[in-house]
Write an enzyme that holds these catalytic residues in place. Sequence first.
Site, PDB file in Angstrom:
ATOM      1  N   CYS A 148       0.833  -1.202   0.000  1.00 23.69           N
ATOM      2  CA  CYS A 148       0.000   0.000   0.000  1.00 23.69           C
ATOM      3  C   CYS A 148       0.876   1.264   0.000  1.00 23.69           C
ATOM      4  O   CYS A 148       1.446   1.601  -1.031  1.00 23.69           O
ATOM      5  CB  CYS A 148      -0.985  -0.025   1.160  1.00 23.69           C
ATOM      6  SG  CYS A 148      -2.306   1.179   1.003  1.00 23.69           S
ATOM      7  N   HIS A 168      -3.059  -5.276   1.538  1.00 18.45           N
ATOM      8  CA  HIS A 168      -2.357  -5.481   2.813  1.00 18.45           C
ATOM      9  C   HIS A 168      -2.212  -6.949   3.190  1.00 18.45           C
ATOM     10  O   HIS A 168      -3.023  -7.462   3.959  1.00 18.45           O
ATOM     11  CB  HIS A 168      -3.112  -4.752   3.928  1.00 18.45           C
ATOM     12  CG  HIS A 168      -3.084  -3.277   3.795  1.00 18.45           C
ATOM     13  ND1 HIS A 168      -2.026  -2.517   4.220  1.00 18.45           N
ATOM     14  CD2 HIS A 168      -3.980  -2.413   3.280  1.00 18.45           C
ATOM     15  CE1 HIS A 168      -2.270  -1.242   3.967  1.00 18.45           C
ATOM     16  NE2 HIS A 168      -3.445  -1.143   3.393  1.00 18.45           N
ATOM     17  N   GLU A 174      -0.370  -8.063   5.252  1.00 16.38           N
ATOM     18  CA  GLU A 174      -0.056  -8.139   6.682  1.00 16.38           C
ATOM     19  C   GLU A 174      -1.314  -8.199   7.548  1.00 16.38           C
ATOM     20  O   GLU A 174      -1.236  -8.411   8.748  1.00 16.38           O
ATOM     21  CB  GLU A 174       0.826  -6.941   7.099  1.00 16.38           C
ATOM     22  CG  GLU A 174       0.112  -5.598   7.192  1.00 16.38           C
ATOM     23  CD  GLU A 174       0.034  -4.854   5.844  1.00 16.38           C
ATOM     24  OE1 GLU A 174       0.096  -5.526   4.785  1.00 16.38           O
ATOM     25  OE2 GLU A 174      -0.105  -3.619   5.859  1.00 16.38           O
TER      26      GLU A 174
END
Lengths: 308, 187
Positions: free
Chosen positions: B79, B169, B171
Amino acid sequence: MSSSTSAKAATSAVAATLKEDRVSLNRELAQMLKGGVIMDVTTPEQAKIAEEAGACAVMALERIPADIRAAGGVSRMSDPAMIRGIQDAVSIPVMAKCRIGHFAEAQILQALEIDYIDESEVLSPADDTHHIDKLAFDIPFVCGAKNLGEALRRISEGATMIRTKGEPGTGDVIQAVRHMRMINKEMACIKAMREDELYTVAKELQAPVDLVRYVHHHGKLPVVNFAAGGIATPADAALMMQLGAEGVFVGSGIFKSGNPAQRANAIVQAVSNYLDAELVAKLSTNLGEAMVGINEHEIELLMAERGE
Amino acid sequence: MRVGVLAVQGAFIEHMRICQELGAETFEIRCAEDLEKKFDGLILPGGESTAQSLLLHQLGMFDTLRTLIENDLPVMGTCAGMILLAQHIENEPQAHFSTLPITVVRNGYGRQLGSFTATFDVGEVLNFKARFIRAPYISQVGEGVRVLARFDGRIVAAQSGNQVAYAFHPELGDDMRLHENFLRKLV
């Protein structure tokens, strides 16, 4: 089950998944703001200054809390024209405040496609019993809290980010410290408890037991927790970060000070390296006049008492 | 294996947690001194790219990190991290590291109400549930860039040499396959 009812059930299952997804996405936007500073701004020019100084988001409002305090009277959501002007001026997320319980103001802010709504005690409350049913919205909400019970009640209503209430517009950090320490202490307590004690805790906190259980297992809130209210210096910001804040809101502290751009940037750097005292010392040097501030015992209106 | 995660602002803890779970050692990159440590890979996390870039300059890390990336240090940008790597930003005058030959559109899907999740293949990783939060997308790729994923006709993941960039994302959520891929390249 008839085919039409099962189709209906399937549709509502999809709707439920989407709602869950929306809540997650809204919590996750707050995660992206971590380690950052969210600044109160009242004009597109101030918003630009904040963005260039490294703000991770801005809070658009007509008057900063110190001026709201000075002016008195009823304080409401800002004019949409002013909010739009700020949205057009910057590329970072734009937040805006609505009154506690004023879901029609929240609907307007959602229509403006604001990135985060602050259901805020800084404005005059519109409802002394109910907060907004935030789960009824797609747009994310941040809410203030003085203690864990308040934080968990706001989360159960759909808040996807929490901040300490502090005492806005004072430049006095004492209440933000008190609220952050209180929330952390209560969470540590719950973490150390036995599983079978959580029901009574939930009753005492007036919060749903599943959220209390989350705190018991994780030792933290299920959403991001920022510090807010009275933060005026890089040292204040470093203090709140060391006390466990995941980022800070700075309201009146910046644009009520002598050199807003420099102070804003100093606070941004202090938050990113809050353990580096040498750097924070350098950042605090020759910053010019800080906002004058009011001491806790001199305050006539305690905004933090609004909306429990 | 040691991974440095840029930690000046944003969702860096989430990356560190996944890397640790996959057995990698991690550390936070907050100031110039941290760059004196030895590390095998770099992660640029989600957050606000304007704030991160400013801090990289002010804290004296920008040039060192860019040189490391130019000298083939494996890097993953997610991002905001992808925006930092991009050579051009369509809706902004100034690019940042400018090491990855792609053009990105910042806030390409609009404001928070435009944030969404979608499931698609990312290179060899099938059915990855991707989370887009005020995300950018890639409007053009230069020579030698491999497109790893498209969604809705737009490029959302790309790789060139040591650099991999995701508009979303990886993560967030519990699918660790893209991190696994990244760490595998560090060995």
